[in-house]
Design a protein around this motif. Structure first.
Motif, short mmCIF file in Angstrom:
data_model
loop_
_atom_site.label_atom_id
_atom_site.label_comp_id
_atom_site.label_asym_id
_atom_site.label_seq_id
_atom_site.Cartn_x
_atom_site.Cartn_y
_atom_site.Cartn_z
N THR A 1 64.10 42.77 -24.36
CA THR A 1 64.94 41.59 -24.16
C THR A 1 66.27 41.97 -23.53
N PHE A 2 66.87 43.08 -23.96
CA PHE A 2 68.12 43.53 -23.36
C PHE A 2 67.91 43.92 -21.89
N LEU A 3 66.82 44.62 -21.61
CA LEU A 3 66.51 44.98 -20.22
C LEU A 3 66.27 43.75 -19.38
N TYR B 1 67.93 39.99 -15.28
CA TYR B 1 68.14 38.60 -14.86
C TYR B 1 69.58 38.39 -14.41
N GLY B 2 70.53 39.06 -15.08
CA GLY B 2 71.93 38.92 -14.67
C GLY B 2 72.16 39.44 -13.26
N LEU B 3 71.61 40.62 -12.96
CA LEU B 3 71.71 41.16 -11.60
C LEU B 3 71.00 40.25 -10.61
N ASP B 4 69.84 39.75 -11.00
CA ASP B 4 69.08 38.86 -10.12
C ASP B 4 69.88 37.59 -9.81
N LEU B 5 70.52 37.04 -10.83
CA LEU B 5 71.30 35.82 -10.63
C LEU B 5 72.47 36.06 -9.69
N ASN B 6 73.16 37.20 -9.86
CA ASN B 6 74.29 37.51 -8.99
C ASN B 6 73.87 37.56 -7.53
N GLU B 7 72.72 38.17 -7.27
CA GLU B 7 72.27 38.31 -5.88
C GLU B 7 71.75 37.00 -5.31
N ARG B 8 71.43 36.06 -6.14
CA ARG B 8 70.97 34.75 -5.65
C ARG B 8 72.13 33.82 -5.35
N VAL B 9 73.13 33.77 -6.24
CA VAL B 9 74.21 32.79 -6.10
C VAL B 9 75.53 33.42 -5.70
N GLY B 10 75.62 34.76 -5.69
CA GLY B 10 76.86 35.41 -5.32
C GLY B 10 77.74 35.71 -6.52
N CYS B 11 78.89 36.29 -6.27
CA CYS B 11 79.84 36.67 -7.32
C CYS B 11 81.15 35.92 -7.11
N PRO B 12 81.37 34.84 -7.84
CA PRO B 12 82.63 34.10 -7.70
C PRO B 12 83.83 34.99 -7.99
N ALA B 13 84.78 34.99 -7.10
CA ALA B 13 86.00 35.80 -7.25
C ALA B 13 85.68 37.27 -7.37
N GLY B 14 84.53 37.68 -6.84
CA GLY B 14 84.15 39.09 -6.90
C GLY B 14 83.72 39.59 -8.26
N VAL B 15 83.49 38.69 -9.21
CA VAL B 15 83.11 39.08 -10.58
C VAL B 15 81.60 38.88 -10.75
N PRO B 16 80.84 39.94 -11.06
CA PRO B 16 79.40 39.79 -11.30
C PRO B 16 79.15 39.20 -12.68
N PHE B 17 79.39 37.89 -12.79
CA PHE B 17 79.36 37.25 -14.11
C PHE B 17 77.98 37.31 -14.75
N VAL C 1 77.47 38.24 -18.63
CA VAL C 1 77.10 37.20 -19.58
C VAL C 1 75.69 37.36 -20.12
N ALA C 2 74.75 37.78 -19.27
CA ALA C 2 73.34 37.80 -19.66
C ALA C 2 73.06 38.62 -20.92
N PRO C 3 73.59 39.84 -21.06
CA PRO C 3 73.30 40.60 -22.28
C PRO C 3 73.87 39.98 -23.55
N CYS C 4 74.79 39.02 -23.38
CA CYS C 4 75.36 38.38 -24.57
C CYS C 4 74.32 37.56 -25.32
N PHE C 5 73.31 37.03 -24.62
CA PHE C 5 72.30 36.21 -25.28
C PHE C 5 71.47 37.03 -26.27
N PRO C 6 70.89 38.17 -25.88
CA PRO C 6 70.19 38.97 -26.90
C PRO C 6 71.14 39.54 -27.95
N ALA C 7 72.41 39.76 -27.56
CA ALA C 7 73.38 40.24 -28.56
C ALA C 7 73.60 39.19 -29.64
N VAL C 8 73.61 37.91 -29.24
CA VAL C 8 73.74 36.83 -30.22
C VAL C 8 72.52 36.80 -31.14
N VAL C 9 71.33 37.03 -30.58
CA VAL C 9 70.11 37.06 -31.39
C VAL C 9 70.19 38.18 -32.43
#
Length: 220
Positions: free
Chosen positions: A132-134, A139-155, A159-167
């Motif tokens: 799940t962490f992998l 998915y986070g890297l995939d999302l960045n390459e699809r929509v870009g990095c607002p203000a140069g931040v690979p959000f 953010v993505a690893p925070c979801f399994p961290a919450v679990v």
């Protein structure tokens, strides 16, 4: 046992072991066996679902060179997704193997067998969390390459690893709540030494009382 209708000779029968040590009530063992099978089934279903999510992103990556970190991020995302699917595949096959293994253990030896193979039974959930962490990072890297990095931040990567961290955090929270049950509702000295919330990957193990070793020489 099943019998031949003509000769009344048994065709087959179930072997029941008899030991000199005390054996838990059969209903308790059947309940434990059922809980184990249900837990393994739930982990297998969850791993299969997450593996499908990883596969969907793996087979349709963003168009190179990407919109944020470049082709290196695309390669990293594919690698992470591939490893996550590997973890989920192992988790699925391990749950099937362990469920079949439980079917071949008689009630009298179920708890000793579980005590001797705790790491094996903890491995499916561990692999699911690792996958799940992998998956989330991929998915986070995939999302960045699809929509870009607002203000140069690979959000996405942040953010993505925070979801399994919450679990994991929620699981740890519930484990802490289990630790409070005996001090809060226990009966004094009668329940001393009974610790709940000890095992993270095997909650059922906290309910198993350590039994004496059963050797072949003790079996009648």
């Amino acid at each position: 046992a099943h019998y031949n209708s003509s000769s009344m000779k048994p065709l087959w029968s179930r072997r029941v072991l008899k030991t000199k040590s005390a054996i838990q009530d059969a209903s308790d063992l059947h309940g434990l066996r059922g809980a184990l099978k249900d837990s393994l089934a739930n982990i297998g279903i969850l791993s299969a679902f997450l593996c499908t999510l990883g596969c969907s992103a793996y087979v349709e990556p963003p168009s190179p060179p990407g919109n944020c970190l470049g082709e290196g991020a695309l390669s990293a995302a594919s690698t992470l997704l591939w490893f996550s699917m590997g973890c989920f595949f192992l988790a699925i096959t391990f749950t099937i193997t362990l469920a079949l293994d439980i079917d071949g253990i008689p009630d009298q030896l179920l708890i000793p067998h579980l005590q001797d193979n705790l790491r094996a039974h903890a491995s499916p959930l561990f692999l699911t969390y690792a996958g799940t962490f992998l998956l989330a990072t991929g998915y986070g890297l995939d999302l960045n390459e699809r929509v870009g990095c607002p203000a140069g931040v690979p959000f996405g990567v942040v953010v993505a690893p925070c979801f399994p961290a919450v679990v994991l955090g929620f699981g740890e929270y519930m484990r802490g709540r289990r630790r409070l049950l005996v001090p809060k509702y226990g009966r004094g000295t009668e329940d001393e030494g009974w610790g709940l919330g000890v095992s993270f990957f095997l909650p059922w193990h906290d309910l198993v009382v350590k039994c004496d070793e059963i050797s072949v020489g003790e079996m009648e």
